[in-house]
Scaffold this active site. Structure first.
Site, PDB file in Angstrom:
ATOM      1  CD  GLU A 198      -3.101  -0.979   0.068  1.00 39.17           C
ATOM      2  OE1 GLU A 198      -2.976   0.047  -0.453  1.00 39.17           O
ATOM      3  OE2 GLU A 198      -3.787  -1.720  -0.212  1.00 39.17           O
ATOM      4  CD  GLU A 202     -12.204   8.910  25.082  1.00 37.56           C
ATOM      5  OE1 GLU A 202     -12.499   7.903  24.605  1.00 37.56           O
ATOM      6  OE2 GLU A 202     -11.825   8.872  26.321  1.00 37.56           O
ATOM      7  CG  HIS A 207      -9.659  -2.838   2.604  1.00 39.37           C
ATOM      8  ND1 HIS A 207      -9.265  -3.135   1.717  1.00 39.37           N
ATOM      9  CD2 HIS A 207      -8.772  -2.934   3.892  1.00 39.37           C
ATOM     10  CE1 HIS A 207      -7.888  -3.470   1.984  1.00 39.37           C
ATOM     11  NE2 HIS A 207      -7.707  -3.059   2.992  1.00 39.37           N
ATOM     12  CG  HIS A 234      -7.604  -5.143   7.795  1.00 36.42           C
ATOM     13  ND1 HIS A 234      -7.480  -6.371   7.139  1.00 36.42           N
ATOM     14  CD2 HIS A 234      -7.423  -4.098   6.945  1.00 36.42           C
ATOM     15  CE1 HIS A 234      -7.015  -6.039   6.004  1.00 36.42           C
ATOM     16  NE2 HIS A 234      -6.934  -4.681   5.806  1.00 36.42           N
ATOM     17  CG  HIS A 263      -4.715  -0.012   5.684  1.00 32.26           C
ATOM     18  ND1 HIS A 263      -5.692   0.281   5.765  1.00 32.26           N
ATOM     19  CD2 HIS A 263      -4.315  -1.316   5.374  1.00 32.26           C
ATOM     20  CE1 HIS A 263      -6.490  -0.718   5.093  1.00 32.26           C
ATOM     21  NE2 HIS A 263      -5.586  -1.690   4.918  1.00 32.26           N
TER      22      HIS A 263
HETATM   23 ZN   LIG Z   1      -5.850  -3.665   4.091  1.00 33.13          ZN
END
Ligand SMILES: [Zn+2]
Length: 265
Positions: free
Chosen positions: A118, A172, A213, A143, A141
């Site tokens: 990525e 919060e 994703h 998941h 990044h």
């Molecule tokens: Zn990913």
């Protein structure tokens, strides 16, 4: 020189490896999921070796990042391994002076390690950050199960609807992520198209949800970036718990959100 480089790597990888371990423990980094990059400040890079190393091509030109150093997770690396063996799973790279390639500074010598798949999205985001939020040097990044689950619900696939849920579930969230998240409709990962869409979504937000994703988040350091992800996950969890119990969560009222928006920390 290798000893100095080793010492430097130990200094700059500490927080990233700690966060990588937390992402794994929270169940947000199955197999080799997730990637992190950090743009390093000049003062973090004293006397680096000037040894020539192979120039590798970047998928796209990044002129505005020319000469910058980044700490990046290697492709096919598991977050649990970044936590356990940061010096073997994190790369220190330097973007070439013309912005078309990069050199691997550490580990030194011929290494088979390459930056995250990525990387294109990360560099596009860093280019935007240097212009709009230069104090944000971390791109992460991961998941986040609870947040991905929200984007599996078609009627919620919209930034406004997602934010009305996330900001309403806990005070919060409004305090620390006042503008909520951006939303990126499904695009094939690893492409320039998803990189560009993510940059757009992150221009006015510190986090952007990729449909079905995961999440991209930016912050001043790794710990702050993790905290933001943690808060967003908490909000999504509260919503799902209420729904699972058969109730529609009420959410904070407009008046309560406006009060929170005025709080200063
Ligand atoms: Zn990913």
């Amino acid at each position: 020189m290798d000893r100095e480089l080793n010492l430097l790597m130990k200094n700059i990888t500490g927080d990233v490896s700690a966060v990588a371990g937390w992402l794994w423990q929270r169940g947000w980094a199955e197999r080799n999921a997730g990637n992190i990059s950090v743009r390093l400040a000049a003062e973090e890079l004293p006397s680096l070796p000037e040894e020539p190393s192979t120039l590798l091509p970047l998928p796209g030109r990044c002129e505005s990042l020319a000469g910058f150093h980044f700490l990046v997770t290697a492709t096919n690396t598991r977050m649990r391994d970044v936590a356990a063996r940061p010096l073997e799973t994190l790369l220190l790279i330097r973007i070439s002076d013309d912005g078309t390639g990069y050199q691997i500074v550490s580990p030194t010598g011929e290494t088979d390690l390459r930056p995250t798949s990525e990387m294109q999205a990360h560099l596009c985001i860093h280019e935007m950050l240097t212009l709009r939020r230069p104090d944000h040097r971390v791109v992460m990044h991961t998941h986040v199960t609870e947040l991905i689950a929200l984007t599996q619900i078609r009627e919620l696939c919209d930034a406004q609807k997602l934010n009305s849920i996330l900001l309403g579930m806990h005070p919060e969230t409004k305090v620390f992520i006042p503008d909520g998240v951006g939303f990126v409709p499904y695009i094939l990962p690893g492409t320039r198209a998803i990189g560009e869409a993510t940059v757009k979504a992150l221009e006015d937000h510190s986090a952007a949800l990729w449909e079905k994703h995961g999440l991209f988040a930016t912050g001043r350091d790794s710990l702050e970036t993790f905290d933001m992800i943690d808060i967003l996950a908490k909000s999504a969890s509260i919503w799902f718990i209420c729904r699972s119990a058969g109730y529609e969560p009420e959410g904070l009222t407009e008046k309560q959100l406006n009060e929170l928006a005025k709080l200063k920390f």
